[in-house]
Write a protein that holds these residues in place. Structure first.
Motif, PDB file in Angstrom:
ATOM      1  N   LEU A   1      -7.092   8.733   3.559  1.00 14.65           N
ATOM      2  CA  LEU A   1      -8.276   7.875   3.567  1.00 14.65           C
ATOM      3  C   LEU A   1      -8.596   7.422   4.996  1.00 14.65           C
TER       4      LEU A   1
ATOM      5  N   LYS B   1     -13.411   7.653   4.557  1.00 16.99           N
ATOM      6  CA  LYS B   1     -14.316   7.247   3.473  1.00 16.99           C
ATOM      7  C   LYS B   1     -14.460   5.726   3.522  1.00 16.99           C
TER       8      LYS B   1
ATOM      9  N   GLU C   1      -5.468   7.196  -0.261  1.00 13.18           N
ATOM     10  CA  GLU C   1      -6.639   6.718  -1.010  1.00 13.18           C
ATOM     11  C   GLU C   1      -6.289   6.489  -2.477  1.00 13.18           C
ATOM     12  N   GLU C   2      -6.736   5.371  -3.019  1.00 13.61           N
ATOM     13  CA  GLU C   2      -6.551   5.081  -4.434  1.00 13.61           C
ATOM     14  C   GLU C   2      -7.172   6.198  -5.270  1.00 13.61           C
TER      15      GLU C   2
ATOM     16  N   GLY D   1       0.830  -1.196   0.000  1.00 11.19           N
ATOM     17  CA  GLY D   1       0.000   0.000   0.000  1.00 11.19           C
ATOM     18  C   GLY D   1       0.862   1.242   0.000  1.00 11.19           C
TER      19      GLY D   1
ATOM     20  N   ASN E   1     -16.129   3.522   1.789  1.00  9.12           N
ATOM     21  CA  ASN E   1     -16.178   2.726   0.563  1.00  9.12           C
ATOM     22  C   ASN E   1     -14.957   2.899  -0.334  1.00  9.12           C
ATOM     23  N   ALA E   2     -14.004   3.738   0.065  1.00  9.18           N
ATOM     24  CA  ALA E   2     -12.820   3.966  -0.766  1.00  9.18           C
ATOM     25  C   ALA E   2     -11.769   2.878  -0.521  1.00  9.18           C
ATOM     26  N   LEU E   3     -10.839   2.734  -1.481  1.00  9.28           N
ATOM     27  CA  LEU E   3      -9.794   1.712  -1.408  1.00  9.28           C
ATOM     28  C   LEU E   3      -8.437   2.337  -1.082  1.00  9.28           C
ATOM     29  N   THR E   4      -7.596   1.531  -0.475  1.00  8.94           N
ATOM     30  CA  THR E   4      -6.234   1.978  -0.190  1.00  8.94           C
ATOM     31  C   THR E   4      -5.423   2.028  -1.478  1.00  8.94           C
ATOM     32  N   ALA E   5      -4.619   3.061  -1.631  1.00  2.00           N
ATOM     33  CA  ALA E   5      -3.737   3.155  -2.795  1.00  2.00           C
ATOM     34  C   ALA E   5      -2.728   2.017  -2.764  1.00  2.00           C
ATOM     35  N   ALA E   6      -2.508   1.383  -3.913  1.00  2.00           N
ATOM     36  CA  ALA E   6      -1.599   0.238  -4.012  1.00  2.00           C
ATOM     37  C   ALA E   6      -0.355   0.626  -4.798  1.00  2.00           C
TER      38      ALA E   6
ATOM     39  N   TYR F   1      -3.963  10.252  -4.275  1.00  2.00           N
ATOM     40  CA  TYR F   1      -2.739  10.280  -3.485  1.00  2.00           C
ATOM     41  C   TYR F   1      -1.596  10.999  -4.192  1.00  2.00           C
TER      42      TYR F   1
END
Length: 576
Positions: free
Chosen positions: A530, A560, A489-490, A433, A562-567, A493
């Motif tokens: 995020l 948030k 956050e994906e 991440g 419903n948000a995804l972690t930045a990868a 960022y």
């Protein structure tokens, strides 16, 4: 054997303070001031086990006291000492070096025993004259000098300058085979054991202490070891931590091997300073600590305690030079500066700082001369106009790291290119991440962009982070320190990544133009993150060029749901 005694300090000083009294050899008593709760020692040390300040009483026909204690132990130490002996019966006060944690009560001893003779190196006596502001009898000793106390206690003095103060001496008692070394071979470690029975439990602290205090003077360490190699040593009576009795040979061999490795390091930075002027020595050590993080060797040289030939040799060997400006009135320092200017060449890097003594040699004319000679400036001149704050100390450390990184840039590129292609591609497939670590301690705050982060435990909840040893934030990532793990956050960022990946000048504000708010542990939380979790560091593991920092999680929040972690997906696995 004298009964072990522990006494509690009055409530005037915070923390738990006790005294241990124990006979360590015939007519020889250790007075160990145990500071159980001390959490930090100078900028270098985040302490996990407190520290001790060790003093020793040798009673032959004449009596010698080796070192005193820290000022915070004033009444407790003096009560103990006067309970052991009438202070007027003490003939000699031996000063291993004049650092205040060992000489803090010299003035008190002189008031109790005004006829006592203070024994030390020439420069130590000079320092004390400026510290105590009263006349006293003194005996200047140099390497090989002896002092006979009677009853077989013949003391031999061994010169050990720059370990880690310019006035350091060792004292060897030929009757008991005890070597009194003050800071050398010591460690910041406080527990119920007088000696090193369980070396495994203290060896990490032993190495950490060496790295911070002795490593910057590896060549001086080797010189001191050579002077004691023919002595029969039963006990090393250190100024901090347990006394070494069971692992004396091991301790000496470790110092020997570490110092040889440090001394032969390809890249060397020479730091010139005027120890007895302003804050020169303090700032020089802050810079040295930053340089050491980059695996670059450091040699600290006191302008007032070195010969022109030594200056020429060190300048010739050095890739980088740091100069703490001496006073304008010092002829010795002026000679050294002239020698440096005559010996430098245009492939070297230089950094300048004021010493803060109020009469510093002007910094800009010297800067112009170095520029005319073609040297590269490592960092803008550091100007000190007042007592150094933690912010100034951190700036100096970061400046040291900058010069170290600059000098090792070619080595770093070579290492990046050296890994097997198939292996580096395979390692690159380990995805991670994206995070930003933020930390604050007092006036100092810092941040770093991170991708080597993972949850490491469920009970307790804990995370592990890999932190490069040369990161500026590393000094704020000691055991007991706290930080915030900001999870990015994906798709949102890039701005934060660009900001925190840029190269900051030493002392620059990492959070300029970035919206933050303080966490409960005071570390900045990024408004655009995020999610965040607040962490407290409980252990560190040395993993080569990185520390693995394990921390328990205190609290956290998701902004948030419903948000995804930045990868992060790397292409190769030998750098990031």
């Amino acid at each position: 054997m004298v009964a072990l005694t522990e006494l509690h300090q009055a409530n005037s000083t915070p923390g738990l303070l006790t005294i241990e009294i124990i006979e360590i050899a015939p007519e020889t008593t250790a007075i160990r001031s145990l500071d159980w709760d001390r959490e930090r020692f100078d900028i270098e040390f985040g302490l996990r086990n407190g520290t001790t300040y060790n003093s020793f009483l040798i009673q032959g026909e004449k009596v010698a006291l080796v070192d005193t204690s820290h000022r915070k132990f004033e009444q407790l130490y003096l009560d103990i000492l006067t309970g052991l002996i009438d202070p007027t019966q003490i003939d000699y006060l031996i000063i291993s070096h004049t650092e205040p944690d060992h000489s803090g009560l010299v003035k008190d001893i002189l008031q109790l025993a005004p006829t006592i003779t203070v024994v030390g190196a020439k420069i130590a006596i000079q320092f004390l004259e400026n510290m105590v502001h009263q006349p006293f009898q003194s005996l200047v000793v140099k390497n090989g000098d002896r002092l006979d106390l009677g009853n077989g206690h013949e003391l031999e003095f061994i010169s050990a300058p720059n370990l880690h103060w310019p006035d350091t001496i060792f004292t060897y008692d030929h009757k008991t085979s005890i070597l009194y070394t003050c800071d050398v071979f010591g460690m910041h470690y406080c527990d119920d054991h007088t000696y090193d029975e369980n070396f495994i439990s203290i060896e990490e602290d032993f190495k950490y202490y060496y790295d911070c205090l002795m490593g910057p003077n590896a060549r001086s360490v080797l010189a001191a070891l050579k002077r004691i190699e023919k002595l029969t040593i039963n006990t090393i009576a250190t100024g901090h931590g347990p006394l070494l009795q069971n692992y004396v040979t091991t301790a000496i061999q470790r110092y020997q091997s570490w110092s040889l490795e440090q001394a032969k390091t390809e890249t060397l930075v020479a730091i010139f300073y005027a120890e007895d002027y302003g804050y020169s020595e303090q700032l020089a050590r802050n810079i040295a600590h930053g340089i050491i993080k980059t695996n670059v060797a450091v040699e600290l040289i006191d302008f007032n305690n070195t010969e022109p030939q030594e200056v020429r040799e060190l300048v010739a060997q050095s890739s980088g030079l740091i100069i703490g400006m001496p006073p304008q009135s010092s002829l010795i320092a002026h000679t050294a500066l002239s020698t440096i200017l005559a010996a430098v060449h245009n492939k070297q890097t230089v950094g300048l700082l004021e010493s803060g003594g109020g009469e510093d040699e002007p910094i800009y004319p010297l800067r112009n001369k170095f520029q005319e000679l073609g040297l590269t400036e490592a960092f803008p001149p550091i100007l000190v106009k007042e007592i150094p704050t933690p912010t100034i100390e951190q700036l100096c450390e970061e400046a040291g790291t900058d010069i170290g990184q600059w000098l090792t840039r070619d080595r770093t590129i070579k290492q990046i290119k050296s890994i097997n292609t198939d292996l580096e591609k395979a390692l690159g497939r380990i995805s991670t991440g994206l995070y930003i670590i933020t930390a604050k301690k007092g006036e100092i705050q810092s941040a770093m962009f991170a991708s080597w982060v993972t949850q490491a435990s469920l009970n307790p909840l804990g995370v592990a982070i890999a932190v490069s040893k040369d990161r500026a934030i590393e000094s704020l990532m000691q055991i007991g320190d706290r930080f915030v793990l900001n999870i990015l956050e994906e798709g949102n960022y890039q701005g934060l990544m660009k900001h925190f990946l840029k190269r900051f000048a030493p002392g620059a504000d990492r959070f300029a133009s970035i919206k933050t708010y303080p966490g409960t542990n005071e570390s900045p939380i990024l408004a655009e993150a995020l999610a965040y979790v607040e962490c407290e560091i409980t252990s560190r593991m040395d993993c080569g060029d990185h520390w693995i920092i394990y921390s328990t999680v205190q609290t956290g929040r998701v902004a948030k749901l419903n948000a995804l972690t930045a990868a992060h997906h790397r292409k190769i696995g030998n750098h990031y």
